[in-house]
Design a protein around this motif. Structure first.
Motif, PDB file in Angstrom:
ATOM      1  N   ASN A 137       0.809  -1.212   0.000  1.00 28.37           N
ATOM      2  CA  ASN A 137       0.000   0.000   0.000  1.00 28.37           C
ATOM      3  C   ASN A 137       0.847   1.269   0.000  1.00 28.37           C
ATOM      4  O   ASN A 137       0.435   2.299  -0.549  1.00 28.37           O
ATOM      5  CB  ASN A 137      -0.941   0.010   1.208  1.00 28.37           C
ATOM      6  CG  ASN A 137      -2.094  -0.958   1.048  1.00 28.37           C
ATOM      7  OD1 ASN A 137      -2.247  -1.578  -0.004  1.00 28.37           O
ATOM      8  ND2 ASN A 137      -2.903  -1.100   2.071  1.00 28.37           N
ATOM      9  N   ARG A 138       2.021   1.194   0.606  1.00 24.93           N
ATOM     10  CA  ARG A 138       2.889   2.373   0.624  1.00 24.93           C
ATOM     11  C   ARG A 138       3.310   2.749  -0.794  1.00 24.93           C
ATOM     12  O   ARG A 138       3.331   3.930  -1.144  1.00 24.93           O
ATOM     13  CB  ARG A 138       4.114   2.099   1.489  1.00 24.93           C
ATOM     14  CG  ARG A 138       5.075   3.274   1.594  1.00 24.93           C
ATOM     15  CD  ARG A 138       6.116   2.999   2.680  1.00 24.93           C
ATOM     16  NE  ARG A 138       6.825   1.757   2.413  1.00 24.93           N
ATOM     17  CZ  ARG A 138       7.890   1.658   1.609  1.00 24.93           C
ATOM     18  NH1 ARG A 138       8.345   2.736   0.979  1.00 24.93           N
ATOM     19  NH2 ARG A 138       8.497   0.500   1.446  1.00 24.93           N
ATOM     20  N   HIS A 139       3.621   1.739  -1.612  1.00 24.43           N
ATOM     21  CA  HIS A 139       3.974   2.013  -2.997  1.00 24.43           C
ATOM     22  C   HIS A 139       2.775   2.607  -3.755  1.00 24.43           C
ATOM     23  O   HIS A 139       2.929   3.549  -4.547  1.00 24.43           O
ATOM     24  CB  HIS A 139       4.444   0.732  -3.695  1.00 24.43           C
ATOM     25  CG  HIS A 139       5.680   0.140  -3.096  1.00 24.43           C
ATOM     26  ND1 HIS A 139       5.693  -1.104  -2.500  1.00 24.43           N
ATOM     27  CD2 HIS A 139       6.948   0.616  -2.986  1.00 24.43           C
ATOM     28  CE1 HIS A 139       6.900  -1.377  -2.068  1.00 24.43           C
ATOM     29  NE2 HIS A 139       7.686  -0.348  -2.338  1.00 24.43           N
ATOM     30  N   LEU A 141       0.236   4.298  -2.519  1.00 25.80           N
ATOM     31  CA  LEU A 141      -0.016   5.666  -2.067  1.00 25.80           C
ATOM     32  C   LEU A 141       1.006   6.640  -2.655  1.00 25.80           C
ATOM     33  O   LEU A 141       0.662   7.789  -2.984  1.00 25.80           O
ATOM     34  CB  LEU A 141       0.014   5.728  -0.538  1.00 25.80           C
ATOM     35  CG  LEU A 141      -1.164   5.041   0.168  1.00 25.80           C
ATOM     36  CD1 LEU A 141      -0.943   5.017   1.677  1.00 25.80           C
ATOM     37  CD2 LEU A 141      -2.478   5.731  -0.162  1.00 25.80           C
ATOM     38  N   SER A 142       2.248   6.189  -2.813  1.00 17.46           N
ATOM     39  CA  SER A 142       3.262   7.030  -3.447  1.00 17.46           C
ATOM     40  C   SER A 142       2.896   7.303  -4.902  1.00 17.46           C
ATOM     41  O   SER A 142       3.061   8.431  -5.399  1.00 17.46           O
ATOM     42  CB  SER A 142       4.634   6.369  -3.352  1.00 17.46           C
ATOM     43  OG  SER A 142       5.037   6.203  -2.008  1.00 17.46           O
ATOM     44  N   CYS A 143       2.399   6.278  -5.590  1.00 14.96           N
ATOM     45  CA  CYS A 143       1.967   6.460  -6.976  1.00 14.96           C
ATOM     46  C   CYS A 143       0.803   7.435  -7.067  1.00 14.96           C
ATOM     47  O   CYS A 143       0.753   8.283  -7.969  1.00 14.96           O
ATOM     48  CB  CYS A 143       1.579   5.113  -7.588  1.00 14.96           C
ATOM     49  SG  CYS A 143       2.964   4.013  -7.924  1.00 14.96           S
ATOM     50  N   ALA A 145       0.081   9.868  -4.963  1.00 10.51           N
ATOM     51  CA  ALA A 145       0.605  11.219  -4.732  1.00 10.51           C
ATOM     52  C   ALA A 145       1.285  11.750  -5.994  1.00 10.51           C
ATOM     53  O   ALA A 145       1.129  12.927  -6.357  1.00 10.51           O
ATOM     54  CB  ALA A 145       1.585  11.202  -3.557  1.00 10.51           C
ATOM     55  N   GLY A 146       2.026  10.868  -6.680  1.00 15.93           N
ATOM     56  CA  GLY A 146       2.670  11.271  -7.930  1.00 15.93           C
ATOM     57  C   GLY A 146       1.655  11.644  -8.999  1.00 15.93           C
ATOM     58  O   GLY A 146       1.878  12.581  -9.785  1.00 15.93           O
TER      59      GLY A 146
END
Length: 388
Positions: A137-139, A141-143, A145-146
Motif C-alpha cells: 500500500n505504501r507504494h 499511495l506514493s503512486c 501522490a505522484g
C-alpha cells in the motif's frame, strides 16, 4: 425558437452557445443523468472500500483514486456545464472558464493516468510473479501522490501563461484551448505537450500493458477463453479475471477519450490552414450564432483574443468543424465518469460481495458466498462424469 431564446447580455460572444436551444436542453438532460449516475456509482465505490479500508489492497487503492477523480469531475464540473446549457451560454465569465478548465484537466488527466497505472499493475501482476510479492500500500499511495502532482502541474501551467483555457467550439463549456496553436508558439507547444503527456502517455501505457498480457497468456498456453479451467490455479484465475475487467475499463476509456482528443487536435490543426479561421474579423463560431451582437463588439473581441489581452483564457480562432461534431465526442468524454462503477458491478465478484454485505449485512453475505461455493463444487464434481 432560437431567436426567442434569451441570453444574458453580459455573456461574451465567444461564450454564447452555437447549438440550438433544443440541443442545449438535450445536453443538459444527458449531463444530469450521467452526473447523478456518476455520483451514485462512484459514491458507492468509495463507501464499499471505506468499509474494508483496513484490508484494502494496492490495486484497490488505485480504484479508489479513480473513483475520486470521476466523482470530483461530476460534482465540481457538471453543475457549470448543465447551468450553461440551460442558459444557452457560458454564464460564469473568463474566471469561471479558467477554474472550470483547471478542474476538468486535473480530474480528467488524473482519471486517465490512474487508468493507465491500473492496466500497468495488471500487466506486472500477471507477467512478473515477484511484483505481487513486494508491492504494498505504501507504494500505491506514493503512486497516487505522484498522479496528483503530475496532474496539477500540467493543469496549472495555463494559469501562469504557458497555454490557455478557452470555450469549446459549441460555447457552453471550457477546456484547454487546442485552437490557440494558431495564435501563439507558446500555446502551440503547450497543446502538443499536453496531448502527448496528458493523453498519449496513458494511452500508450494501456495498449502496451494489454499487448504484454495477451502475449504472456499466449506463450503460457492459457487462453482467456479457458480462464475457468481447473488446471489454472485459483490465484492465476483471479488475476486473469481482474485483467479481463481492467481490459473492459481501459476499452471504455479509449472509446470515451480517443474521439474527443482526436477531434480536438485534428480540428485545431485543420483550422490553422483555413483562411476564414485565421481572419481576425470573422472567427468561425461567430458565423452561426443564435443571438445578435454588434459587428463592432465581435470585431473588438476577435482583435483582443488575437493580441492575447485576455490572459489565461483564450478566445482565439476556433474549430473548423461544426459545433455539433465537436460536442458529441465531448459528451462521450464527460460521461466516462459514470462507466467504471457499472463495470465493477458487472465484472468484479469481490466488489459485488462487499456491496451485498454493506447493504444486507455480513450474515446474509456469508450465506450467499457459501451457496455459491457449494454450487461451484457440485458443478466441478459432475464435470468428469459428464465427459464419461
Amino acid at each position: 425558437m432560437g431567436d426567442s431564446w434569451r441570453v444574458n447580455s453580459s455573456v461574451e460572444p465567444q461564450f454564447v452557445s452555437k447549438l440550438s436551444p433544443s440541443a442545449d436542453l438535450a445536453i443538459a438532460a444527458f449531463l444530469i443523468l450521467t452526473g447523478v449516475s456518476s455520483v451514485c456509482g462512484n459514491g458507492t465505490v468509495l463507501a464499499v472500500y471505506h468499509r474494508k479500508r483496513r484490508k484494502i489492497r494496492p490495486a484497490e487503492l488505485m480504484t479508489v483514486n479513480l473513483a475520486l477523480c470521476d466523482l470530483g469531475f461530476s460534482v465540481l464540473g457538471g453543475p457549470f456545464f448543465i447551468t450553461s446549457s440551460l442558459s444557452h451560454g457560458w454564464v460564469f465569465g473568463e474566471t469561471g472558464c479558467l477554474l472550470y478548465g483547471l478542474q476538468g484537466s486535473v480530474f480528467g488527466i488524473g482519471s486517465l493516468i490512474t487508468t493507465s497505472l491500473i492496466s500497468l499493475d495488471r500487466c506486472l501482476k500477471i507477467c512478473c510473479v515477484r511484483y505481487g510479492q513486494w508491492i504494498n500500500n505504501r507504494h500505491a499511495l506514493s503512486c497516487i501522490a505522484g498522479i496528483w502532482l503530475y496532474t496539477v502541474f500540467w493543469a496549472s501551467l495555463p494559469a501562469f501563461g504557458f497555454g490557455c483555457y478557452g470555450p469549446e467550439p459549441y460555447g457552453t463549456s471550457c477546456t484547454v484551448d487546442w485552437w490557440s496553436i494558431q495564435t501563439s508558439n507558446t500555446h502551440r507547444l503547450y497543446v502538443y505537450l499536453f496531448f502527448c503527456f496528458g493523453f498519449g502517455f496513458p494511452t500508450v501505457t494501456i495498449i502496451t500493458s494489454y499487448v504484454a498480457i495477451l502475449l504472456k497468456v499466449h506463450t503460457s498456453n492459457r487462453a482467456l477463453a479457458s480462464i475457468s479451467c481447473s488446471a489454472v490455479s485459483n490465484t492465476n484465475t483471479k488475476d486473469l479475471r481482474l485483467a479481463k475487467m481492467a481490459v473492459v475499463v481501459c476499452v471504455a476509456f479509449l472509446v470515451a477519450w480517443l474521439p474527443y482528443a482526436s477531434v480536438s487536435l485534428v480540428s485545431a490543426l485543420l483550422s490553422r490552414n483555413d483562411p476564414l479561421a485565421a481572419a481576425p474579423s470573422a472567427p468561425p463560431w461567430t458565423l452561426n450564432r443564435t443571438s445578435a451582437e454588434s459587428p463592432e463588439r465581435a470585431g473588438n473581441w476577435s482583435h483582443a483574443s488575437l493580441s492575447g489581452d485576455l490572459g489565461p483564457v483564450s478566445s482565439g480562432p476556433g474549430s473548423s468543424l461544426s459545433p455539433v461534431l465537436t460536442v458529441i465526442p465531448a459528451l462521450f468524454a464527460k460521461s466516462h465518469c459514470m462507466m467504471n462503477p457499472i463495470i465493477y458491478q458487472l465484472m468484479h465478484r469481490e466488489f459485488r460481495d462487499s456491496l451485498y454485505e454493506m447493504v444486507f449485512g455480513r450474515a446474509k453475505a456469508d450465506g450467499r458466498r457459501k451457496r455459491r461455493k457449494t454450487f461451484s463444487t457440485s458443478v466441478q464434481s459432475r464435470a468428469p462424469r459428464d465427459r464419461l
